[in-house]
Design a protein around this motif. Structure first.
Motif, PDB file in Angstrom:
ATOM      1  N   GLY A   1       0.859  -1.186   0.000  1.00 43.75           N
ATOM      2  CA  GLY A   1       0.000   0.000   0.000  1.00 43.75           C
ATOM      3  C   GLY A   1       0.890   1.228   0.000  1.00 43.75           C
ATOM      4  N   MET A   2       0.293   2.363   0.335  1.00 46.08           N
ATOM      5  CA  MET A   2       1.043   3.622   0.346  1.00 46.08           C
ATOM      6  C   MET A   2       2.336   3.506   1.166  1.00 46.08           C
ATOM      7  N   SER A   3       2.266   2.862   2.350  1.00 42.60           N
ATOM      8  CA  SER A   3       3.444   2.814   3.228  1.00 42.60           C
ATOM      9  C   SER A   3       4.506   1.853   2.707  1.00 42.60           C
ATOM     10  N   GLY A   4       4.077   0.679   2.233  1.00 44.98           N
ATOM     11  CA  GLY A   4       5.044  -0.308   1.755  1.00 44.98           C
ATOM     12  C   GLY A   4       5.773   0.175   0.516  1.00 44.98           C
TER      13      GLY A   4
ATOM     14  N   VAL B   1       6.168  -8.158  -0.044  1.00 48.66           N
ATOM     15  CA  VAL B   1       5.216  -9.256  -0.138  1.00 48.66           C
ATOM     16  C   VAL B   1       3.813  -8.668   0.012  1.00 48.66           C
ATOM     17  N   GLU B   2       2.978  -8.906  -0.972  1.00 48.53           N
ATOM     18  CA  GLU B   2       1.644  -8.280  -0.989  1.00 48.53           C
ATOM     19  C   GLU B   2       0.589  -9.341  -1.260  1.00 48.53           C
ATOM     20  N   LYS B   3      -0.407  -9.406  -0.391  1.00 43.29           N
ATOM     21  CA  LYS B   3      -1.424 -10.457  -0.545  1.00 43.29           C
ATOM     22  C   LYS B   3      -2.365 -10.190  -1.730  1.00 43.29           C
ATOM     23  N   ASN B   4      -2.519  -8.923  -2.104  1.00 42.86           N
ATOM     24  CA  ASN B   4      -3.397  -8.600  -3.243  1.00 42.86           C
ATOM     25  C   ASN B   4      -2.663  -8.790  -4.568  1.00 42.86           C
TER      26      ASN B   4
ATOM     27  N   GLY C   1      -3.199  -1.040  -1.609  1.00 45.20           N
ATOM     28  CA  GLY C   1      -3.780  -1.307  -0.284  1.00 45.20           C
ATOM     29  C   GLY C   1      -5.198  -0.776  -0.172  1.00 45.20           C
ATOM     30  N   THR C   2      -5.397   0.168   0.739  1.00 46.57           N
ATOM     31  CA  THR C   2      -6.700   0.808   0.956  1.00 46.57           C
ATOM     32  C   THR C   2      -7.366   1.182  -0.357  1.00 46.57           C
ATOM     33  N   TRP C   3      -6.569   1.759  -1.260  1.00 45.98           N
ATOM     34  CA  TRP C   3      -7.133   2.335  -2.485  1.00 45.98           C
ATOM     35  C   TRP C   3      -7.313   1.289  -3.570  1.00 45.98           C
TER      36      TRP C   3
ATOM     37  N   VAL D   1     -10.999  10.103  -1.016  1.00 42.29           N
ATOM     38  CA  VAL D   1     -10.161  10.584   0.075  1.00 42.29           C
ATOM     39  C   VAL D   1     -10.872  11.773   0.740  1.00 42.29           C
ATOM     40  N   ASP D   2     -10.688  11.949   2.061  1.00 40.49           N
ATOM     41  CA  ASP D   2     -11.369  13.093   2.680  1.00 40.49           C
ATOM     42  C   ASP D   2     -10.369  14.135   3.161  1.00 40.49           C
ATOM     43  N   ASN D   3      -9.236  14.094   2.554  1.00 39.10           N
ATOM     44  CA  ASN D   3      -8.131  14.968   2.882  1.00 39.10           C
ATOM     45  C   ASN D   3      -7.625  15.408   1.499  1.00 39.10           C
TER      46      ASN D   3
ATOM     47  N   GLU E   1       0.852 -13.891   0.838  1.00 37.10           N
ATOM     48  CA  GLU E   1       0.574 -13.350   2.172  1.00 37.10           C
ATOM     49  C   GLU E   1       1.650 -13.773   3.159  1.00 37.10           C
ATOM     50  N   VAL E   2       2.057 -12.847   3.991  1.00 30.87           N
ATOM     51  CA  VAL E   2       2.987 -13.209   5.063  1.00 30.87           C
ATOM     52  C   VAL E   2       2.170 -13.851   6.181  1.00 30.87           C
ATOM     53  N   VAL E   3       2.551 -15.081   6.521  1.00 29.60           N
ATOM     54  CA  VAL E   3       1.821 -15.821   7.546  1.00 29.60           C
ATOM     55  C   VAL E   3       2.491 -15.625   8.895  1.00 29.60           C
TER      56      VAL E   3
ATOM     57  N   ASN F   1      -7.024  -2.464   7.163  1.00 29.53           N
ATOM     58  CA  ASN F   1      -6.972  -3.438   6.078  1.00 29.53           C
ATOM     59  C   ASN F   1      -7.853  -4.658   6.318  1.00 29.53           C
ATOM     60  N   ARG F   2      -8.071  -5.000   7.582  1.00 26.17           N
ATOM     61  CA  ARG F   2      -8.860  -6.213   7.852  1.00 26.17           C
ATOM     62  C   ARG F   2     -10.267  -5.799   8.279  1.00 26.17           C
ATOM     63  N   PRO F   3     -11.304  -6.229   7.529  1.00 25.29           N
ATOM     64  CA  PRO F   3     -12.676  -5.814   7.828  1.00 25.29           C
ATOM     65  C   PRO F   3     -13.116  -6.200   9.238  1.00 25.29           C
TER      66      PRO F   3
ATOM     67  N   SER G   1      -2.408  13.944   7.289  1.00 27.71           N
ATOM     68  CA  SER G   1      -2.599  12.798   6.403  1.00 27.71           C
ATOM     69  C   SER G   1      -1.652  11.685   6.845  1.00 27.71           C
ATOM     70  N   ILE G   2      -2.097  10.449   6.618  1.00 25.75           N
ATOM     71  CA  ILE G   2      -1.272   9.310   7.023  1.00 25.75           C
ATOM     72  C   ILE G   2       0.030   9.283   6.216  1.00 25.75           C
ATOM     73  N   ILE G   3       0.005   9.844   5.030  1.00 27.43           N
ATOM     74  CA  ILE G   3       1.226   9.828   4.214  1.00 27.43           C
ATOM     75  C   ILE G   3       2.345  10.580   4.937  1.00 27.43           C
TER      76      ILE G   3
HETATM   77  C1  LIG Z   1     -12.045   4.029   2.879  1.00 35.36           C
HETATM   78  C2  LIG Z   1     -10.821   4.658   3.484  1.00 35.36           C
HETATM   79  C3  LIG Z   1     -10.579   6.005   3.302  1.00 35.36           C
HETATM   80  C4  LIG Z   1      -9.441   6.593   3.851  1.00 35.36           C
HETATM   81  N1  LIG Z   1      -9.240   7.934   3.671  1.00 35.36           N
HETATM   82  C5  LIG Z   1      -8.132   8.507   4.189  1.00 35.36           C
HETATM   83  C6  LIG Z   1      -7.879   9.900   4.017  1.00 35.36           C
HETATM   84  O1  LIG Z   1      -8.675  10.616   3.445  1.00 35.36           O
HETATM   85  N2  LIG Z   1      -6.742  10.420   4.529  1.00 35.36           N
HETATM   86  C7  LIG Z   1      -5.856   9.656   5.193  1.00 35.36           C
HETATM   87  O2  LIG Z   1      -4.823  10.168   5.633  1.00 35.36           O
HETATM   88  N3  LIG Z   1      -6.065   8.337   5.366  1.00 35.36           N
HETATM   89  C8  LIG Z   1      -7.169   7.762   4.897  1.00 35.36           C
HETATM   90  N4  LIG Z   1      -7.394   6.421   5.095  1.00 35.36           N
HETATM   91  C9  LIG Z   1      -6.406   5.625   5.824  1.00 35.36           C
HETATM   92  C10 LIG Z   1      -5.558   4.837   4.798  1.00 35.36           C
HETATM   93  O3  LIG Z   1      -5.607   3.525   5.178  1.00 35.36           O
HETATM   94  C11 LIG Z   1      -4.147   5.427   4.737  1.00 35.36           C
HETATM   95  O4  LIG Z   1      -4.173   6.757   4.352  1.00 35.36           O
HETATM   96  C12 LIG Z   1      -3.181   4.741   3.785  1.00 35.36           C
HETATM   97  O5  LIG Z   1      -3.683   4.507   2.517  1.00 35.36           O
HETATM   98  C13 LIG Z   1      -2.644   3.534   4.456  1.00 35.36           C
HETATM   99  O6  LIG Z   1      -1.637   2.975   3.668  1.00 35.36           O
HETATM  100  P1  LIG Z   1      -0.841   1.744   4.218  1.00 35.36           P
HETATM  101  O7  LIG Z   1       0.053   1.298   3.129  1.00 35.36           O
HETATM  102  O8  LIG Z   1      -0.209   2.067   5.518  1.00 35.36           O
HETATM  103  O9  LIG Z   1      -1.946   0.651   4.549  1.00 35.36           O
HETATM  104  P2  LIG Z   1      -2.949  -0.072   3.535  1.00 35.36           P
HETATM  105  O10 LIG Z   1      -3.366   0.845   2.469  1.00 35.36           O
HETATM  106  O11 LIG Z   1      -4.015  -0.682   4.378  1.00 35.36           O
HETATM  107  O12 LIG Z   1      -2.071  -1.222   2.869  1.00 35.36           O
HETATM  108  C14 LIG Z   1      -1.693  -2.357   3.580  1.00 35.36           C
HETATM  109  C15 LIG Z   1      -1.278  -3.398   2.566  1.00 35.36           C
HETATM  110  O13 LIG Z   1      -0.721  -4.497   3.246  1.00 35.36           O
HETATM  111  C16 LIG Z   1      -1.209  -5.698   2.653  1.00 35.36           C
HETATM  112  N5  LIG Z   1      -1.156  -6.757   3.679  1.00 35.36           N
HETATM  113  C17 LIG Z   1      -1.759  -6.749   4.892  1.00 35.36           C
HETATM  114  N6  LIG Z   1      -1.423  -7.854   5.572  1.00 35.36           N
HETATM  115  C18 LIG Z   1      -0.593  -8.570   4.779  1.00 35.36           C
HETATM  116  C19 LIG Z   1       0.091  -9.800   4.928  1.00 35.36           C
HETATM  117  N7  LIG Z   1       0.027 -10.507   6.063  1.00 35.36           N
HETATM  118  N8  LIG Z   1       0.833 -10.250   3.898  1.00 35.36           N
HETATM  119  C20 LIG Z   1       0.930  -9.534   2.736  1.00 35.36           C
HETATM  120  N9  LIG Z   1       0.301  -8.350   2.556  1.00 35.36           N
HETATM  121  C21 LIG Z   1      -0.433  -7.882   3.565  1.00 35.36           C
HETATM  122  C22 LIG Z   1      -2.625  -5.342   2.257  1.00 35.36           C
HETATM  123  O14 LIG Z   1      -3.117  -6.222   1.274  1.00 35.36           O
HETATM  124  C23 LIG Z   1      -2.438  -3.920   1.751  1.00 35.36           C
HETATM  125  O15 LIG Z   1      -2.115  -3.885   0.386  1.00 35.36           O
HETATM  126  C24 LIG Z   1      -8.526   5.806   4.588  1.00 35.36           C
HETATM  127  C25 LIG Z   1      -8.794   4.451   4.776  1.00 35.36           C
HETATM  128  C26 LIG Z   1      -9.928   3.880   4.252  1.00 35.36           C
HETATM  129  C27 LIG Z   1     -10.175   2.419   4.481  1.00 35.36           C
END
Ligand SMILES: Cc1cc2nc3c(=O)[nH]c(=O)nc-3n(C[C@H](O)[C@H](O)[C@H](O)COP(=O)(O)OP(=O)(O)OC[C@H]3O[C@@H](n4cnc5c(N)ncnc54)[C@H](O)[C@@H]3O)c2cc1C
Length: 651
Positions: A160-163, A180-183, A188-190, A200-202, A249-251, A289-291, A558-560
């Motif tokens: 996702g954005m962070s990785g 390693v990405e499960k999708n 990720g989120t997007w 996005v709300d930012n 997926e990382v187990v 990420n997990r519902p 923003s989380i970024i």
């Molecule tokens: C609907 C929604 C709207 C949002 N809007 C905003 C916003 O407006 N502003 C803001 O700042 N933030 C917002 N967020 C928060 C958002 O999650 C972060 O901004 C950001 O996108 C997070 O990026 P990330 O890479 O840290 O996590 P994620 O985007 O959640 O990515 C995590 C990744 O890790 C992968 N993963 C997880 N577990 C495993 C595993 N065991 N093995 C392999 N892969 C794995 C997932 O498949 C996913 O691709 C929003 C979140 C949601 C759900």
């Protein structure tokens, strides 16, 4: 360490183009301008500090209002001044003035935020704005210089954005890595949240990497496909895809003290398992990420289609159907107005109403004139980003900080009370013709205790539709045919949609992570996830978290931003480790504990900490495990470079 800093401009932004527009065209473009960054950018670009006129300083308390709180007269004066300056700038050959001195930059910034002293922010903003076209957060070391012969590999979990960010920085530092990405794709989120209305709300001009800015965002608050495309483009232009193992997926991850490395078990789409070894692991698995499914009797018994907002089923045609949406959090409030016109009947199950931030341009495209300004006026885009950073960041933190002497119910300080009045007024207007809805639409908790939702009128319009019913009495059970409410009424429906958020406080689940002495991370945490600066955990050497415990925000930022700070810190730690000749680093327990005690104390002083309203910011025991309670500046300061004294190096 040798300084190998490489300055690079955004790959998505071309050079500022010379102005060839006529006077009238410039006037037309200026009609679309955001006023707050306009004169600051022009002062920066032309060196004309007389533009920073006292009568045009914004009111710092009004910055978050639509239009930035400027009067019509102020806005017209600012536009007229800008027109004059831009005509002169064009006629003079579009030659920007030399970059202003730090004093002048500070003066300009102070003007932009309405007079607040932002001196402490200057170095942060130099990075955040990248206003000289420099990526100042790039690692300043390269493995070839520091430890050319050391075998060192990093597994990044999640693309996702962070990785993606972590991988980009590791590549810049020459560190071998695999993501390693499960999708099946990045984002990720997007990638996952394909529900109708997801956006996005930012504003994007803030919710984007500092080193990958765009001037051509189609919307102020872009839709999910636009965000997904952006992260996919970043993966492409930064060459990250060859390092990603999709559908994997990382187990588990297990630390070996003997080998001084992690054994990471991954599972492919076919269920095949493999063990990767790595000296370090970066967890970038997200908080959302997990519902999360509600704890309601009968869950899973519904006979028709039932799915979570983040697992949207395009194959389920909702047209004419009786649909139940459980929850009115951020995702539900985006999707309900989208599906309401098509469905036959829509039942909305609300537990707690949300405060709504009036945002008239929430769904609006970025007007042509504004994009023209980004492309033709030096520093305009950067100052726009700065203004958003400020007004949606540290500029608002005081509004949600508890005043111990304040005892008006439903608010935490005088300013918070004003916000409450303002937002209540908005709800009164929105539901003026529906007192029954108004009665259940006004939250009884302080603004900022839960995530606030942006609204441009679509929420009330959806709830007022003839085919929509808002139910607030609580759910007793889910049955094969529908939902039974607490009053015993059975509501038969064809489809159930869970807008019930994510298991946010269950960090790093469902992975099994085993650290020193065979300690299991989740047993160690006992549901109370904590980390030092959200990144490191004692007893789990060379394990780093992004978007980890207490790095989420409620109303600000923003989380970024957090991930950019976190990744820089991780790269700093890796550089320190490689430079030391040691093989592992572990945060000192005392440092970690003292930090967490400070976080808890500060969270208790924030609206989200004192309020008893349910929110995903708190874990099962009620501790605020998600949020960073301090300023954004403080996270930047604390993550700029690691303090070697905080860590024990060994191996
Ligand atoms: C609907 C929604 C709207 C949002 N809007 C905003 C916003 O407006 N502003 C803001 O700042 N933030 C917002 N967020 C928060 C958002 O999650 C972060 O901004 C950001 O996108 C997070 O990026 P990330 O890479 O840290 O996590 P994620 O985007 O959640 O990515 C995590 C990744 O890790 C992968 N993963 C997880 N577990 C495993 C595993 N065991 N093995 C392999 N892969 C794995 C997932 O498949 C996913 O691709 C929003 C979140 C949601 C759900």
């Amino acid at each position: 360490m040798t300084d190998r800093t490489t300055w690079t401009a955004s790959p998505f932004v071309s050079e500022i183009a010379p102005i060839t527009a006529s006077d009238d065209e410039i006037r037309r473009h200026l009609a679309d301008a955001e006023i707050q960054p306009l004169l600051p950018a022009l002062a920066y670009a032309t060196g004309d500090m007389s533009l920073l006129r006292d009568d045009l300083v914004p009111d710092p308390l009004m910055l978050n209002l639509p239009g930035g709180g400027f009067t019509d007269e102020q806005a017209a004066t600012a536009r007229a001044l800008a027109l004059d300056v831009l005509i002169r700038f064009r006629d003079g050959g579009c030659v920007p003035a030399p970059v202003p001195s730090d004093d002048d930059v500070l003066r300009i910034m102070r003007f932009a935020v309405g007079g607040t002293d932002v001196a402490a922010y200057l170095p942060l903003l130099e990075e955040e704005l990248a206003h000289r076209g420099e990526d100042r957060r790039a690692p300043t070391w390269h493995k070839d210089d520091v430890a050319p012969d050391v075998d060192f590999r990093v597994v990044v979990v999640g693309a996702g954005m962070s990785g993606l960010l972590a991988a980009h920085r590791l590549a810049q530092a020459g560190v071998d890595h695999v993501i390693v990405e499960k999708n099946d794709d990045v984002g990720g989120t997007w990638y996952e949240n394909g529900y109708p209305g997801c956006r996005v709300d930012n504003p994007n001009h803030n919710f984007s990497y500092s080193f990958a800015q765009r001037h051509d965002w189609p919307f102020h608050y872009s839709t999910q496909p636009v965000l997904q495309r952006y992260f996919a483009d970043c993966a492409d232009v930064f060459g990250l895809r060859p390092h990603i193992r999709f559908g994997t997926e990382v187990v588990s991850a297990t630390w070996s003290e003997e080998d001084q490395r992690w054994a990471v078990v991954v599972r492919g789409a076919e269920g095949d398992e493999e063990t990767l070894t790595a000296q370090a692991v970066v967890s970038a698995v997200g908080q959302l990420n997990r519902p999360n499914y509600p704890d309601i009797p009968g869950l899973g018994t519904f006979a028709g289609p039932a799915f979570h907002s983040s697992r949207w089923r395009d194959d389920v045609d909702l047209t004419g159907k009786r649909v139940a949406v459980i929850g009115t959090g951020a995702s539900a409030m985006q999707l309900i107005p989208e599906i309401a016109p098509a469905v036959g009947e829509l039942l909305v199950f609300q537990r707690t109403p949300a405060w709504m931030v009036p945002t008239p341009d929430y769904h609006e495209p970025v007007p042509e004139g504004l994009t023209w300004l980004y492309n033709h006026v030096p520093a305009y885009s950067e100052f726009n980003r700065f203004c958003i950073f400020w007004k949606m960041g540290d500029g608002t933190l005081a509004n949600v900080t508890v005043d111990p002497d304040w005892d008006v119910p439903g608010s935490v300080n005088a300013m918070n009370s004003m916000v409450q009045l303002l937002f209540t007024e908005y709800l009164k207007q929105e539901f003026a013709d529906r007192p029954d809805l108004l009665e259940v639409a006004v939250p009884d908790y302080p603004p900022g205790a839960k995530r606030m939702i942006r609204d441009n009128g679509v929420w009330a319009a959806a709830l007022k539709r003839d085919n929509v019913r808002l139910l607030t009495g609580g759910i007793r059970e889910i049955t094969p045919t529908g939902i039974v409410t607490a009053d015993g009424t059975a509501h038969d429906v064809d489809v159930v949609i869970y807008g019930t958020g994510f298991t946010a406080s269950k960090f790093l689940t469902p992975m099994t992570v085993t650290g020193r002495d065979g300690v299991d991370l989740h047993e160690h945490w006992q549901g109370e996830a904590r980390a030092y600066l959200g990144v490191t955990i004692p007893g789990f050497p060379n394990l780093f978290c992004l978007y980890g415990p207490n790095t989420n925000i409620v109303i600000n930022g923003s989380i970024i931003y957090f991930s950019e700070c976190g990744v820089r810190y991780i790269l700093g730690l890796l550089g320190m480790l490689l430079d030391s000749g040691k093989r592992s680093l572990d945060v000192r327990e005392g440092v970690h504990d003292a930090f967490n005690a400070a976080v808890d104390a500060e969270n208790a002083r924030m609206a989200w900490g004192v309020s008893s309203v349910n929110s995903w910011y708190k874990n099962a025991s009620g501790r605020v495990s998600q949020n960073w309670p301090f300023t954004l500046l403080e996270y930047w300061q604390r993550t700029q470079a690691p303090d070697p004294g905080d860590y024990e190096l060994s191996g």
